[in-house]
Scaffold this motif. Structure first.
Motif, short mmCIF file in Angstrom:
data_model
loop_
_atom_site.label_atom_id
_atom_site.label_comp_id
_atom_site.label_asym_id
_atom_site.label_seq_id
_atom_site.Cartn_x
_atom_site.Cartn_y
_atom_site.Cartn_z
N ALA A 143 31.42 33.25 40.64
CA ALA A 143 30.58 33.57 39.75
C ALA A 143 29.97 34.98 39.68
O ALA A 143 29.95 35.47 40.70
N PHE A 144 29.90 35.73 38.41
CA PHE A 144 29.67 37.13 38.48
C PHE A 144 28.12 37.06 38.17
O PHE A 144 27.87 37.01 36.90
N ALA A 145 27.37 36.76 39.12
CA ALA A 145 26.09 36.62 39.10
C ALA A 145 25.31 37.38 40.02
O ALA A 145 25.22 37.26 41.21
N ASN A 146 24.77 38.70 39.46
CA ASN A 146 24.06 39.68 40.11
C ASN A 146 23.05 40.32 39.38
O ASN A 146 22.87 40.08 38.59
N SER A 147 22.76 41.70 39.90
CA SER A 147 21.94 42.59 39.39
C SER A 147 22.64 43.91 38.84
O SER A 147 22.01 44.93 38.61
N VAL A 148 23.77 43.91 38.64
CA VAL A 148 24.51 45.19 38.32
C VAL A 148 23.89 45.73 37.14
O VAL A 148 23.69 47.07 37.03
N LYS A 180 29.40 43.73 27.32
CA LYS A 180 30.21 43.16 25.96
C LYS A 180 30.42 41.77 26.25
O LYS A 180 30.35 40.99 25.41
N THR A 181 30.77 41.61 27.66
CA THR A 181 31.22 40.00 28.07
C THR A 181 30.04 39.28 28.08
O THR A 181 30.00 38.10 27.53
N THR A 182 28.86 39.61 28.69
CA THR A 182 27.73 39.13 29.07
C THR A 182 27.20 38.78 27.48
O THR A 182 26.48 37.90 27.25
N ASP A 183 27.01 39.84 26.68
CA ASP A 183 26.55 39.63 25.13
C ASP A 183 27.37 38.64 24.36
O ASP A 183 26.84 37.88 23.74
N ARG A 184 28.55 38.54 24.57
CA ARG A 184 29.45 37.46 23.87
C ARG A 184 29.21 36.00 24.46
O ARG A 184 29.11 35.22 23.51
N LEU A 185 28.81 35.84 25.60
CA LEU A 185 28.70 34.52 26.17
C LEU A 185 27.07 34.19 26.37
O LEU A 185 26.49 33.30 26.68
N MET A 186 26.34 35.05 25.87
CA MET A 186 24.56 34.85 25.91
C MET A 186 24.29 33.95 25.10
O MET A 186 24.59 33.57 23.85
N GLU A 187 23.56 32.94 25.75
CA GLU A 187 22.46 31.73 25.07
C GLU A 187 21.16 32.19 25.22
O GLU A 187 20.82 33.26 26.10
N HIS A 188 20.23 31.58 24.66
CA HIS A 188 18.76 31.95 24.54
C HIS A 188 17.90 30.62 24.38
O HIS A 188 18.45 29.54 24.00
N ILE A 189 16.71 31.19 25.03
CA ILE A 189 15.70 29.76 25.07
C ILE A 189 14.54 30.14 24.09
O ILE A 189 13.93 31.15 24.19
N ILE A 203 30.05 31.92 36.10
CA ILE A 203 31.49 31.53 36.11
C ILE A 203 32.26 31.92 35.09
O ILE A 203 33.53 32.68 34.95
N ARG A 204 31.97 31.83 33.56
CA ARG A 204 32.35 32.39 32.56
C ARG A 204 32.60 33.70 32.40
O ARG A 204 33.81 34.19 31.81
N VAL A 205 31.53 34.40 32.95
CA VAL A 205 31.76 35.82 32.78
C VAL A 205 32.70 36.42 33.83
O VAL A 205 33.69 37.05 33.30
N TRP A 206 32.78 35.84 35.04
CA TRP A 206 33.93 36.12 35.77
C TRP A 206 35.26 36.00 35.22
O TRP A 206 36.20 36.64 35.28
N GLU A 207 35.51 34.82 34.62
CA GLU A 207 36.93 34.27 33.98
C GLU A 207 37.14 35.20 32.83
O GLU A 207 38.52 35.61 32.66
#
Length: 292
Positions: A212-217, A245-254, A128-132
Motif C-alpha cells: 500500500a502506498f500509505a505515507n506522508s509524502v 493526480k492518482t490520489t485525487d482520482r481515488l479520493m472518497e469523503h466523509i 492499495i489502489r494508489v500503489w496499483e
C-alpha cells in the motif's frame, strides 16, 4: 445488533454502519462483527449512534491494545489521548498518521461533534489502489529507495510518551529506540534527542499483507516542498504530481453528521480534509494500536 451496512462511494471498500434506532448505544455493537467488517473494508463510519468524544475512546478501547498520543494537537482529556483535530481550516492533503515516524498507529478514530456548514469533509483513499495505479517507473523508484526523516531537539517528555510510562528514564528511552527498525538517535546532555528515521513509502497492510502506498509524502511536500530519500536525493516534482493526480482520482469523503464516528486502518488508507470556513466545526480524534 447491526441494522444496516452500506458502501461508501464508488472507489473504496469503506462501509457505513447505521444505528438500528435513535437510542442504540455504540458500545452494544458486537465486537467480532465489527472486526469482520473492518478487516476487508479498512474504513467504517458509524452513523446514528450520537457518539461523543468520550464514547469514541471507550469504543476504541474495545479493539485496542494501546493508545498513542499526538503531542502536536490540543489534548482534551486527562490521559492526553483524545485530540482536537482542527488546527486550521485549509485543505489537508492525504497522509497516513505519523507515517513520518516510527510511532505509527494502527488505527485513526474520528468523532464529529459539529460538522462545518459547508466543506470540511474528511477525505480518504485506499493505499492499495494508489500503489496499483501508479506508473511502473514510479513504483520502481519507491521500491528501490526509502524515505529519510531527521528530527533535532526532541524533548525527553515527548519521547517518554511513547514508552510505557511518563516516568521513563533515559535508559528506558534508549531501550525503546533501540528496538525500533530504521532508527538512529543521539541522546544529548539535556536528555533531548536527535533522531533519523528511514522507512519505505510502501508498507504492508496489517490484515491482507498487500503493498500500500500509505505515507506522508504529499503532506511533507506541502510543508517543505521537498521529500528526501535515504541517499539524499529528492522525490522529483513530476512524481509528486503523479501521486497527487492518482490520489485525487481515488479520493472518497466523509460528509460528517453530528455524532458520527470513523474507524480508519492507518496501515492501508491515507486521509485528509477539504477546506472549510466555519469555526463551529468540531472533530475529535484518537490514535491506537489494535489487538486483533
Amino acid at each position: 445488533m447491526i441494522n444496516k451496512i452500506e458502501s461508501i462511494g464508488t472507489t473504496s471498500t469503506g462501509k457505513i454502519i447505521y444505528s438500528s434506532d435513535d437510542c442504540q448505544d455504540i458500545l452494544s455493537l458486537p465486537v467480532t462483527k465489527i472486526i469482520d467488517v473492518f478487516k476487508p473494508s479498512g474504513v467504517i463510519i458509524f452513523r446514528g449512534f450520537g457518539v461523543t468524544h468520550e464514547q469514541m475512546k471507550a469504543f476504541a478501547a474495545l479493539f485496542s491494545s494501546k493508545f498513542v498520543q499526538d503531542y502536536k494537537r490540543p489534548q482534551v482529556d486527562s490521559d492526553k489521548f483524545i485530540h482536537f483535530v482542527d488546527a486550521g481550516m485549509e485543505n489537508c492533503v492525504p497522509h497516513s498518521e505519523h507515517a513520518y515516524s516510527p510511532f505509527r498507529p494502527d488505527a485513526v478514530w474520528f468523532c464529529c461533534a459539529f460538522p462545518a456548514a459547508q466543506g470540511g469533509e474528511t477525505t480518504f483513499c485506499d493505499g492499495i489502489r494508489v500503489w496499483e495505479e501508479l506508473s511502473e517507473e514510479t513504483r520502481q523508484l519507491f521500491i528501490s529507495k526509502k524515505l529519510k526523516f531527521y528530527y533535532e531537539d526532541i524533548p525527553a517528555v515527548v519521547l517518554k510518551r511513547f514508552t510505557s510510562t511518563d516516568a521513563a528514564s533515559t535508559d528506558d528511552i534508549k531501550r525503546m529506540l533501540d528496538g525500533l527498525e530504521g532508527v538512529k538517535y543521539e541522546i544529548k546532555e539535556d536528555e533531548s534527542a536527535s533522531m533519523e528515521y528511514v522507512s519505505s513509502a510502501v508498507v504492508k497492510t496489517k490484515y491482507s499483507n498487500q503493498d500500500a502506498f500509505a505515507n506522508s509524502v504529499l503532506a511533507l511536500h506541502a510543508i517543505t516542498e521537498k521529500v528526501a530519500f535515504e541517499d539524499g536525493s529528492i522525490v522529483p516534482d513530476e512524481v509528486i504530481e503523479e501521486i497527487e493526480k492518482t490520489t485525487d482520482r481515488l479520493m472518497e469523503h466523509i460528509s460528517w453528521q453530528a455524532g458520527d464516528l470513523a474507524m480508519i486502518d492507518n496501515s492501508r488508507f491515507m486521509h485528509g480534509r477539504r477546506e472549510f470556513n466555519d469555526q463551529r466545526r468540531q472533530i475529535f480524534s484518537t490514535l491506537s494500536n489494535l489487538k486483533f
